[in-house]
Design an enzyme around this catalytic site. Sequence first.
Site, PDB file in Angstrom:
ATOM      1  N   HIS A  82       0.842  -1.192   0.000  1.00  0.00           N
ATOM      2  CA  HIS A  82       0.000   0.000   0.000  1.00  0.00           C
ATOM      3  C   HIS A  82       0.884   1.252   0.000  1.00  0.00           C
ATOM      4  O   HIS A  82       2.042   1.202   0.463  1.00  0.00           O
ATOM      5  CB  HIS A  82      -0.904  -0.022   1.241  1.00  0.00           C
ATOM      6  N   ARG A 123       1.175   3.651   1.910  1.00  0.00           N
ATOM      7  CA  ARG A 123       1.720   4.050   3.210  1.00  0.00           C
ATOM      8  C   ARG A 123       2.908   3.199   3.621  1.00  0.00           C
ATOM      9  O   ARG A 123       3.537   3.475   4.643  1.00  0.00           O
ATOM     10  CB  ARG A 123       0.624   3.971   4.285  1.00  0.00           C
ATOM     11  N   LYS A 124       3.215   2.177   2.850  1.00  0.00           N
ATOM     12  CA  LYS A 124       4.331   1.299   3.192  1.00  0.00           C
ATOM     13  C   LYS A 124       5.597   1.755   2.469  1.00  0.00           C
ATOM     14  O   LYS A 124       5.541   2.508   1.498  1.00  0.00           O
ATOM     15  CB  LYS A 124       4.001  -0.143   2.819  1.00  0.00           C
ATOM     16  N   LEU A 125       6.760   1.265   2.934  1.00  0.00           N
ATOM     17  CA  LEU A 125       8.029   1.696   2.340  1.00  0.00           C
ATOM     18  C   LEU A 125       8.126   1.306   0.884  1.00  0.00           C
ATOM     19  O   LEU A 125       8.617   2.063   0.042  1.00  0.00           O
ATOM     20  CB  LEU A 125       9.215   1.101   3.111  1.00  0.00           C
TER      21      LEU A 125
END
Length: 379
Positions: free
Chosen positions: A173, A175-177
């Site tokens: 997603h 929002r992930k790294l």
Amino acid sequence: MVPWLGAEEIAAVTEVIESGWVAQGPRVARFETAFAEAMEAPFGVATSSCTTALHLALIVADVHSGDDVVVPSFSFIATANAPTYVGARPVFADVDPTTGNVTAETVRAALTERTRAVIVVDQGGVPVDLDPIRALCDPRGIVVIEDAACGAGSRYHGRPVGAGAVLTAWSFHPRKLLTTGEGGMLTTSDAEWAARARRLREHAMSVSASDRQASLLAPAEDYTEIGFNFRLTDLQAAIGLVQLGRLPEIVRRRRELAARYTAELADVPGLRPVVDPTWGTGNFQSFWVEVTAPFPTDRDGALHALARAGISARRGIMAAHRQPAYRGRDTGTVLLPHTERLTDKTLILPLYHQLSDDDQDRVIDAMRAATRDLVTEST
């Protein structure tokens, strides 16, 4: 959070479009192999999300209706939702007050006679202490599934998180790294589970779409069980391959920024920042701080003070047991005081790869100003 995307990702997607194959295909296979190797896992199965990866993990682990699955309430609601998809009961466990992760002790307190699986979470990128939990569960025949949605780039005893689990679910997603827009991955050490998960994500077809496409006379397929449409596309996988190459630099920069936050806010009374546990290093997917006395206001007051300074921070991790979807449901009897305290008292500060020192200084100055201004207002 701002994803780090650029010209390389654009070029990779353009190449896929020009190839004419944009659905699940050869780049998905390449991404599965590359990601599994990077995470030191024998097999990787790309999925449409981390939630669908968790869903498949529970199915291949033979979790059914009537089973219990121990999960933290202190997590995004998908962690609790996945057991309900297979008819199991999510049983909430409390978390460690420092890391925000379940421990062997909090899991033990939530076990029941019907516990078939435990889902542990690397919350905010903080590595969960997996070995004691497996030492508790393995002799009891309880499958431990690692929800590493936030964990890519975090380390546990020198290895990537998830490497010591038989089943691990990952998120891509934004929002992930490491992001593919949406998407996920299931990694496992079990070849049969990996093969079944690959079938199930594609309606449980006996012949994959890529194999049929490669045949002049496509073989007839059978549908061996009730499956799902949990596929990742080659467009997403092309982005994922580029992102995977960026991961070490993303982790390095985020840890640098987190260290700077920790140092600069160390003398602000009443703020406790998230830190590395003794057993590993986090990727700082989230940089959260706990707001307690003697800070002159509560967490929500701090958020409002930051907003007035033009800083967009966020409340900390949710408590799933407080959500309408789970209020009133039977989710076990364990009290969750640490979960509730962390949910009520933590906030997440801006942290992303491209965050400049000047912008980080704005956040730090706003936190310091909030302390001074709130003290002045109260007097």
